[in-house]
Design an enzyme around this catalytic site. Structure first.
Site, mmCIF file in Angstrom:
data_model
loop_
_atom_site.group_PDB
_atom_site.id
_atom_site.type_symbol
_atom_site.label_atom_id
_atom_site.label_comp_id
_atom_site.label_asym_id
_atom_site.label_seq_id
_atom_site.Cartn_x
_atom_site.Cartn_y
_atom_site.Cartn_z
ATOM 1 N N GLY A 95 14.712 12.110 0.301
ATOM 2 C CA GLY A 95 13.536 11.254 0.125
ATOM 3 C C GLY A 95 12.198 11.938 0.347
ATOM 4 N N GLY A 153 -11.123 12.962 8.425
ATOM 5 C CA GLY A 153 -10.846 12.963 6.985
ATOM 6 C C GLY A 153 -10.666 11.555 6.469
ATOM 7 N N SER A 162 -6.354 14.359 8.986
ATOM 8 C CA SER A 162 -5.891 14.015 7.631
ATOM 9 C C SER A 162 -6.919 14.545 6.639
ATOM 10 C CB SER A 162 -5.718 12.499 7.497
ATOM 11 O OG SER A 162 -6.905 11.820 7.900
ATOM 12 N N ASP A 183 4.242 17.379 -5.742
ATOM 13 C CA ASP A 183 3.130 17.964 -4.997
ATOM 14 C C ASP A 183 3.085 19.486 -5.113
ATOM 15 O OD1 ASP A 183 2.694 15.396 -4.173
ATOM 16 O OD2 ASP A 183 2.691 15.832 -2.028
ATOM 17 N N HIS A 232 -1.458 -18.323 -15.518
ATOM 18 C CA HIS A 232 -2.514 -18.949 -14.736
ATOM 19 C C HIS A 232 -1.885 -19.845 -13.698
ATOM 20 C CE1 HIS A 232 -6.400 -20.792 -13.888
ATOM 21 N NE2 HIS A 232 -5.784 -21.956 -13.889
#
Lengths: 453, 453
Positions: free
Chosen positions: A42, A179, A266, A309, A442
């Site tokens: 994962g 960050g 971060s 990544d 709706h």
């Protein structure tokens, strides 16, 4: 080496790119081996990224909602408190369930799973522990890791990255978040809901640079109203221990010292492409050293693919999944390619912020003409029914020449789900007038798009 | 009659069809008058339908969620109770806000609003109170009304229709709901959450005939687990007062008598096309007396249009909105037509049930071949993160010949928002393989569609 195991495909890394590629290629009849160095399938997404954060953020949302329940006519007489041990143990349970699900899917597809660190020995040989595997193709899906900026004193303090807060059962009284990207802002929302004093320190003059600026300002103001403090255009120059706490020194625009219980770093992530033999393959790179690849995810050695990544393109799980799909299609000899223009970005705070396509600031910077259509979310009756004392905004950017959609940006729940149709519209090159003719149920919040177009 | 007011368009009824048509045509430069006999713009949908029910159902959801909060690690120590006065007054506030919004939009567009009952005197003359209006075109948007079945004793008991429960601040201990359509099932969910003993009595062998049967069975079982009682294949043969309460006698499959505090009749709605002079126009009808119209919403007199519930086609607000758009486009001399195949249906219970396109039972009945793709909602990580102890199902029906989508049906929150992309996919005749290549933000519940395709 006669008894060497032979595979059609070796996948390195079992995150979203890796597990998607392994499952799909195995289902198509390929003999596939996947290597994962951690204990769990994962990758970051499932074990310490998307899924655990969304699980924690949902607990925070339930907490926020219980606190706001009286606005909707629900009276709660007693105390409303987060039970951190339970929140974290539930998060673990959710992750475990999904990790096992991935493992089962791979096993069902016939993928050979190897726990261990793979090393690319040659363009057709991968070594793991003491075994060598021959493979026709290699998918490099090795992911990314946090960047820790070279701040004075950083190694002397027990800073957090995205990992540690996921296990936090003792909510810090105060936390500085270094960050203001997605990770930083999601944790800011989480710790604010849980009762921490949160300070977000961002070097740039605004947080969340990848999102529509107008909506980011609105979101930041909502955060500020909830008590999150922002130091923008602010650099952290030094950190140091002060007793049990952490002293953070900032400069230059708002020079000050703040003392906090926890520091969360971060400031970005870096792709992982070295340390496992990839450099041995002498793949073509650009002048910055980035490995070149085509839109079908192939590197200059066409049987070596780079997905997720690890290629540093978008650093999002859904991009990784799509890249893996494209790579598998390529492997199967089918035509497919990745289109980076319709990748949605989502901030899973409360409220959610989501966008896809160009932002207004990008169009301005490139001098591209656009029509802006903008409405408060309260134009959608369902939003009014479900959001007491909260508003939001929907912004749609349209190409004035052909009425195609440049971008859609939404602040308000459930933006993450609504943005899916916008990503599809951009992918399909739909025109505003044609999209507007679709029937939206709706009342839904998603109708705001029809109203806005 | 020299000073008679002259209009390009007279719209009769200010519900979703009427207000959409009036605003859009006025914005396009037409001189428009709209007649509304009630005190408020918005019709049944806004005043006593979609919006108030969704507002009440959201309060019920907040209540359900507070009761379930401990599952997500949020500890609530005291009592959790609905404050019915507040719930109903909030509902009124939401409705008022949206009604005023519609009024303002119409005024901003320059629409003349007349409060009063319109009467069509001739194909170009509409009378209201003592005034006569000349109009080039007429849009009939007069909506629908509840059907009250001719049950013995029905007029002797104070039964509810969809209206009265919206004002209910004194939750009945028990309620029988006659008719398991959308209205009946939404109120069943609502009163169950609020603590009533709910019995749904349905003449057919299953509730919610317009939805995918498999999902309906799942939903009904969820309701049953929550304590809602279902009497299927059951007819109410008589009702009568028994003291302050109502005695309901049913037959034949489950002959029994039940005594309840309230009786809600939701056995269907009937279009309103008489009583206001439409019959004077001698429009062409089919052999059942239904007024014929083309796909551009025109009747046999092309300047007379029939939109919304009044044409009896789909009886949904979003159909009405779309029909009004098509009618306005036709008026403006542009090409447009209504496609009834991609109208989503939504049940706004908790969890939501939504579908678009063919259901499996429809395909079977017509002998149309299909591929069924089906997954539990828990395949989507976000669903697992946000739904503790609840599952759901996504079902996609695909044409095996060309891979186009026959239908998409989802049980699980937020199905209403997710179904939008499915309605778009069917409208655009997307193929399963192509749709699957879209990038869905991860993690979202909507990803279940990508997984399922």
């Amino acid at each position: 080496m006669d008894d060497i195991e032979r595979y059609d495909l070796a996948v390195i890394g079992a995150g979203p790119a890796g597990y998607t590629a392994a499952e799909k290629s195995a289902k198509a009849g390929y003999k596939v081996v996947i290597f994962e160095k951690s204990d769990h399938m994962g990758g970051v997404c499932l074990n310490e990224g998307c899924i655990p954060t969304k699980t924690l953020l949902y607990s925070a949302k339930v907490l926020d909602q219980a606190r706001q329940a009286s606005k909707y006519g629900i009276a709660i007489s007693g105390e409303i408190q987060p039970d951190m041990k339970k929140i974290v143990s539930r998060k673990k349970k959710v992750v475990r369930k999904l990790v096992l699900g991935i493992k089962q899917r791979l096993e069902n597809a016939g993928v050979k799973i190897i726990k261990g660190e793979a090393y690319i020995k040659s363009s057709h040989h991968v070594v793991c522990d003491d075994s060598c595997y021959y493979t026709e193709n290699i998918f490099v899906c090795t992911g990314s890791e946090p960047i820790i900026p070279p701040i004075s004193g950083i190694n002397e303090v027990p800073y957090w990255t995205h990992r540690e807060p996921l296990e936090c059962t003792d909510i810090p009284k105060s936390i500085a978040i270094l960050g203001g990207g997605v990770i930083g802002m999601e944790f800011a929302s989480y710790f604010n809901s849980m009762g921490s004093e949160v300070t977000v320190i961002e070097m740039m003059d605004e947080v969340l640079p990848m999102f529509d600026e107008t909506l980011v300002v609105q979101l930041r103001e909502m955060y500020a109203k909830r008590g999150v403090r922002f130091l923008l255009s602010t650099k952290v120059t030094a950190v140091a221990m002060q007793g049990d706490r952490i002293l953070v020194t900032t400069a230059p625009t708002q020079e000050e010292k703040i003392v906090v219980d926890k520091l969360l770093v971060s400031t970005g992530r870096r792709k992982i492409t070295t340390g496992f033999g990839l450099e041995n393959l002498k793949l073509d790179t650009d002048d910055k050293g980035n490995i070149l690849q085509n839109k079908r995810m192939q590197t200059s050695s066409h049987h070596i693919y780079l997905c997720g990544d690890a290629n540093g393109r978008s650093m999002l799980a859904h991009t990784a999944i799509r890249e893996a799909e494209v790579a598998v299609q390529t492997l199967l000899g089918r035509t497919d390619e990745i289109i980076y223009q319709c990748i949605p970005s989502v901030l899973y705070a409360n409220p959610e912020l989501a966008g896809v396509g160009y932002t207004e600031q990008e169009l301005k910077a490139r001098g591209i003409p656009y029509i802006l259509k903008e409405l408060p979310m309260a134009y959608a009756g369902r939003f009014v029914a479900e959001n007491e004392g909260v508003n939001g905004t929907c912004r749609i950017l349209i190409n004035p020449n052909d009425q195609r959609i440049w971008g859609v940006h939404i602040l308000g729940n459930p933006a993450s789900e609504i943005i899916i149709q916008a990503a599809n519209a951009i992918r399909l090159k739909r025109k505003a007038n044609e999209w507007k003719r679709s029937i939206f149920p709706h009342p839904t919040v998603g109708e705001i798009i029809k109203e806005c177009l």
